[in-house]
Structure formats: structure tokens, C-alpha cells
Design a protein around this motif. Structure first.
Motif, mmCIF file in Angstrom:
data_model
loop_
_atom_site.group_PDB
_atom_site.id
_atom_site.type_symbol
_atom_site.label_atom_id
_atom_site.label_comp_id
_atom_site.label_asym_id
_atom_site.label_seq_id
_atom_site.Cartn_x
_atom_site.Cartn_y
_atom_site.Cartn_z
ATOM 1 N N PHE A 136 53.647 54.264 -90.080
ATOM 2 C CA PHE A 136 52.221 54.229 -90.410
ATOM 3 C C PHE A 136 51.427 55.193 -89.537
ATOM 4 C CE2 PHE A 136 47.905 52.656 -89.751
ATOM 5 C CZ PHE A 136 47.456 52.562 -91.063
ATOM 6 N N THR A 137 51.639 55.127 -88.217
ATOM 7 C CA THR A 137 50.899 55.987 -87.296
ATOM 8 C C THR A 137 51.200 57.459 -87.550
ATOM 9 O OG1 THR A 137 50.940 54.258 -85.606
ATOM 10 C CG2 THR A 137 50.482 56.503 -84.869
ATOM 11 N N ALA A 138 52.461 57.789 -87.760
ATOM 12 C CA ALA A 138 52.855 59.181 -87.963
ATOM 13 C C ALA A 138 52.239 59.746 -89.230
ATOM 14 C CB ALA A 138 54.375 59.290 -88.023
ATOM 15 N N ILE A 139 52.362 59.026 -90.337
ATOM 16 C CA ILE A 139 51.867 59.540 -91.611
ATOM 17 C C ILE A 139 50.346 59.597 -91.617
ATOM 18 C CG2 ILE A 139 51.746 59.065 -94.091
ATOM 19 C CD1 ILE A 139 54.611 57.832 -93.737
ATOM 20 N N LEU A 140 49.693 58.578 -91.047
ATOM 21 C CA LEU A 140 48.241 58.599 -90.952
ATOM 22 C C LEU A 140 47.767 59.801 -90.144
ATOM 23 C CD1 LEU A 140 45.469 57.242 -91.354
ATOM 24 C CD2 LEU A 140 45.895 55.959 -89.245
ATOM 25 N N THR A 141 48.405 60.041 -88.997
ATOM 26 C CA THR A 141 48.019 61.161 -88.140
ATOM 27 C C THR A 141 48.176 62.489 -88.864
ATOM 28 O OG1 THR A 141 48.651 59.936 -86.152
ATOM 29 C CG2 THR A 141 48.490 62.334 -85.962
ATOM 30 N N ILE A 142 49.318 62.676 -89.527
ATOM 31 C CA ILE A 142 49.588 63.950 -90.195
ATOM 32 C C ILE A 142 48.654 64.143 -91.380
ATOM 33 C CG2 ILE A 142 51.328 65.298 -91.416
ATOM 34 C CD1 ILE A 142 53.422 63.780 -89.707
ATOM 35 N N ARG A 143 48.345 63.086 -92.108
ATOM 36 C CA ARG A 143 47.414 63.193 -93.239
ATOM 37 C C ARG A 143 46.018 63.611 -92.778
ATOM 38 N NH1 ARG A 143 50.527 63.520 -97.744
ATOM 39 N NH2 ARG A 143 51.616 61.581 -98.239
ATOM 40 N N LEU A 144 45.643 63.211 -91.566
ATOM 41 C CA LEU A 144 44.313 63.532 -91.066
ATOM 42 C C LEU A 144 44.201 64.959 -90.545
ATOM 43 C CD1 LEU A 144 43.459 60.221 -89.174
ATOM 44 C CD2 LEU A 144 42.284 61.109 -91.195
ATOM 45 N N LEU A 145 45.343 65.627 -90.350
ATOM 46 C CA LEU A 145 45.310 66.995 -89.847
ATOM 47 C C LEU A 145 44.689 67.920 -90.885
ATOM 48 C CD1 LEU A 145 48.854 67.257 -88.223
ATOM 49 C CD2 LEU A 145 46.671 66.909 -87.059
ATOM 50 N N LEU B 176 41.572 59.992 -97.185
ATOM 51 C CA LEU B 176 40.221 59.629 -97.591
ATOM 52 C C LEU B 176 39.143 60.602 -97.104
ATOM 53 C CD1 LEU B 176 38.684 57.544 -99.234
ATOM 54 C CD2 LEU B 176 38.452 56.156 -97.158
ATOM 55 N N PRO B 177 39.174 61.051 -95.834
ATOM 56 C CA PRO B 177 38.097 61.964 -95.404
ATOM 57 C C PRO B 177 37.992 63.218 -96.264
ATOM 58 C CG PRO B 177 39.266 61.111 -93.498
ATOM 59 C CD PRO B 177 40.048 60.675 -94.697
ATOM 60 N N GLN B 178 39.123 63.883 -96.537
ATOM 61 C CA GLN B 178 39.085 65.077 -97.375
ATOM 62 C C GLN B 178 38.696 64.736 -98.808
ATOM 63 O OE1 GLN B 178 39.651 68.382 -96.628
ATOM 64 N NE2 GLN B 178 39.746 67.891 -94.461
ATOM 65 N N THR B 179 39.140 63.576 -99.294
ATOM 66 C CA THR B 179 38.755 63.160 -100.644
ATOM 67 C C THR B 179 37.245 63.030 -100.761
ATOM 68 O OG1 THR B 179 40.837 61.963 -101.004
ATOM 69 C CG2 THR B 179 38.958 61.322 -102.366
ATOM 70 N N VAL B 180 36.639 62.359 -99.797
ATOM 71 C CA VAL B 180 35.186 62.164 -99.812
ATOM 72 C C VAL B 180 34.464 63.504 -99.757
ATOM 73 C CG1 VAL B 180 33.233 61.217 -98.534
ATOM 74 C CG2 VAL B 180 35.301 59.849 -98.844
ATOM 75 N N SER C 44 35.647 65.751 -89.783
ATOM 76 C CA SER C 44 37.071 65.539 -90.033
ATOM 77 C C SER C 44 37.903 66.672 -89.461
ATOM 78 C CB SER C 44 37.334 65.407 -91.541
ATOM 79 O OG SER C 44 37.035 66.618 -92.216
ATOM 80 N N GLY C 45 37.346 67.902 -89.465
ATOM 81 C CA GLY C 45 38.055 69.028 -88.864
ATOM 82 C C GLY C 45 38.216 68.857 -87.367
ATOM 83 N N ALA C 46 37.159 68.396 -86.706
ATOM 84 C CA ALA C 46 37.232 68.155 -85.261
ATOM 85 C C ALA C 46 38.256 67.071 -84.942
ATOM 86 C CB ALA C 46 35.854 67.758 -84.730
ATOM 87 N N LEU C 47 38.265 66.012 -85.745
ATOM 88 C CA LEU C 47 39.252 64.952 -85.560
ATOM 89 C C LEU C 47 40.656 65.482 -85.764
ATOM 90 C CD1 LEU C 47 40.062 61.979 -85.191
ATOM 91 C CD2 LEU C 47 39.653 61.653 -87.650
ATOM 92 N N GLY C 48 40.849 66.315 -86.781
ATOM 93 C CA GLY C 48 42.164 66.882 -87.046
ATOM 94 C C GLY C 48 42.659 67.754 -85.906
ATOM 95 N N LEU C 49 41.770 68.564 -85.338
ATOM 96 C CA LEU C 49 42.161 69.409 -84.206
ATOM 97 C C LEU C 49 42.572 68.568 -83.005
ATOM 98 C CD1 LEU C 49 39.434 72.199 -84.369
ATOM 99 C CD2 LEU C 49 41.848 72.409 -84.966
ATOM 100 N N TRP C 50 41.819 67.498 -82.760
ATOM 101 C CA TRP C 50 42.159 66.618 -81.636
ATOM 102 C C TRP C 50 43.519 65.967 -81.856
ATOM 103 C CZ3 TRP C 50 42.688 61.160 -81.448
ATOM 104 C CH2 TRP C 50 42.812 60.644 -80.163
ATOM 105 N N LEU C 51 43.776 65.515 -83.075
ATOM 106 C CA LEU C 51 45.063 64.893 -83.383
ATOM 107 C C LEU C 51 46.201 65.900 -83.272
ATOM 108 C CD1 LEU C 51 44.055 62.695 -86.444
ATOM 109 C CD2 LEU C 51 44.724 61.874 -84.183
ATOM 110 N N ALA C 52 45.961 67.143 -83.719
ATOM 111 C CA ALA C 52 47.008 68.164 -83.647
ATOM 112 C C ALA C 52 47.396 68.442 -82.204
ATOM 113 C CB ALA C 52 46.520 69.449 -84.336
ATOM 114 N N ARG C 53 46.398 68.558 -81.336
ATOM 115 C CA ARG C 53 46.693 68.802 -79.918
ATOM 116 C C ARG C 53 47.413 67.608 -79.300
ATOM 117 N NH1 ARG C 53 41.147 71.014 -79.911
ATOM 118 N NH2 ARG C 53 41.294 73.277 -79.937
#
Length: 240
Positions: free
Chosen positions: A138-147, A178-182, A209-218
Motif C-alpha cells: 500500500f505505502t509503495a504504490i501510494l507513494t509512486i502514484r503520487l510522484l 486522485l490529485p492528478q485526476t482532480v 501535488s508537484g511539490a508533494l511528488g518532489l518531496w516523495l521522490a527525494r
């Protein structure tokens, strides 16, 4: 599209990773403005009457949208079309259903039919990510989807051949997408007369959502779970 990793964390400043998603947002804004203000294109909004034609029209949208998502084509197109045809509330629901159906198709095919071929194709290239998905599905897929970048199709296939359960995979896909969908449904809805405020809201949400994705990627890169693998699949920029 060029070959890209399922997850390719930004190096250095990291802002360049948002370039293609931002271009997609800009393109959707331009199309929306054209539909609203160009006399020769305004009538195109009437072409969505078929999609709005009761349950039959919505089933057509779901079938076509699910197929687009299943084969890895840009999911933003589905979300934008949902916004144009149905507006924000219903468009978000229908685009999310199409996303889930497409993801389930890739997951199911990899697990039930193409497991051996997918494993051969991914062997040695996504080992670290495979272990991350198997240990923390769950954590892995959620994190990658948010990137903000990555191949949604390759993630569906990887999850199918890993130890991830179907329910955690689907729930993480729903929340992570969901963020990109919205954002893109709002951009589509902004093409309607009197709904221009949705474009501004979509831009703000995209930045967040982009800022969140960058933080998750790092964060993923610092934990050493981001692979160096490359995918030959067409990537939808900004599609989790």
C-alpha cells in the motif's frame, strides 16, 4: 515518448522533473480557452452530448477511458474529457473509475496471464522496487502514484507480478491518482462557460501535488528504493 524509469527521482534542483507535467497542464488550459472563446471551436462542446446521454453515454466513456488507461496512454486525456463532458463532481468519479478499471486490467493480466513474460522483462532492472512493493504494497504504490513522473502501466504490471494484494493495490491507486485526476478534471470543467475559476484552482492544486511528488521522490531516493531501470513503454507525463 522517451524511455523513462517507473520511478526516476529528480537529481539536483528537481524542478525539471515537473516540466512535462506542466506542459500538459498548459496544453489543457490552452485547449479549454480555445473551446470557450474561439467561435469555430465553441460548438465542439456540443459533441459531448453523446457522452452525457444517460447511462449509455457514461458506459461509453468508461469503456473508452478504461481502455486508454489500460494500455498506458495519457490518463490526463480521460480526466480532461470527463471534466468537459460532466463537470467536476461527476467527472472526478467517472475518471477515477476508468483509472481503476485500467489499473485492474494491467494488474490482472500480469498476475493471471503474463506473469512469466513480465518477470523476464523486469528481472534485474526493478529488483529494488519489486522488494519495496512486496514488503509494503500500500505505502509503495501510494507513494509512486503520487510522484509527478513515471509509467503507470509498468507499475500496474510490476504490482501484478509482485506480492502486492489486489485490494491494497486498488486502494493505493485510487488515493494516489486522485490529485492528478482532480487537477485535469477541473481543467476540463474550466472549458465550460462560467467555470473559468476551476482553471485557477487546478493550477494551485497542480503546484501543490508537484511539490508533494518532489518531496516523495527525494524521500524514496534517500531510502535507496528508486530503481535505475528504464521502461520501453509510452509514459504519460505526470500520470501516477
Amino acid at each position: 515518448m522517451t524511455e523513462r524509469a517507473v520511478v526516476d527521482p529528480p537529481r539536483g534542483g528537481g524542478l525539471a522533473v515537473l516540466a512535462r507535467p506542466a506542459l500538459m497542464v498548459a496544453a489543457c488550459i490552452a485547449v479549454g480557452l480555445a473551446l470557450r472563446h474561439a467561435p469555430g471551436l465553441r460548438g465542439m462542446l456540443g459533441d459531448t452530448a453523446l457522452l452525457r446521454d444517460g447511462m449509455a453515454g457514461r458506459m461509453v466513456f468508461l469503456l473508452v477511458g478504461s481502455a486508454i488507461c489500460a494500455v498506458g496512454l495519457p490518463r490526463q486525456l480521460v480526466c480532461f474529457a470527463a471534466g468537459v463532458a460532466y463537470g467536476a463532481p461527476e467527472g472526478i468519479v467517472l475518471a477515477s473509475l476508468a483509472t481503476l478499471a485500467g489499473a485492474a486490467g494491467g494488474f490482472g493480466w500480469a498476475r493471471g496471464v503474463g506473469r512469466a513474460s513480465v518477470r523476464r522483462r523486469l528481472a534485474g532492472r526493478l529488483a529494488r522496487l519489486d522488494g519495496f512493493v512486496t514488503a509494503h504494497p500500500f505505502t509503495a504504490i501510494l507513494t509512486i502514484r503520487l510522484l509527478p513522473v513515471g509509467s503507470a502501466l509498468m507499475l500496474n504490471l510490476l504490482a501484478g507480478v509482485s506480492g502486492a494484494g489486489f485490494v491494497p493495490f486498488m486502494l493505493a491507486t485510487l488515493l494516489g491518482s486522485l490529485p492528478q485526476t482532480v487537477v485535469f478534471v477541473l481543467l476540463g470543467g474550466g472549458a465550460r462557460i462560467g467555470h473559468g475559476w476551476q482553471v485557477g484552482l487546478a493550477a494551485v492544486l497542480f503546484a501543490g501535488s508537484g511539490a508533494l511528488g518532489l518531496w516523495l521522490a527525494r524521500r524514496m531516493a534517500s531510502r535507496g528504493v528508486a530503481p535505475e531501470a528504464r521502461s520501453p513503454e509510452a509514459r504519460a507525463p505526470g500520470v501516477p
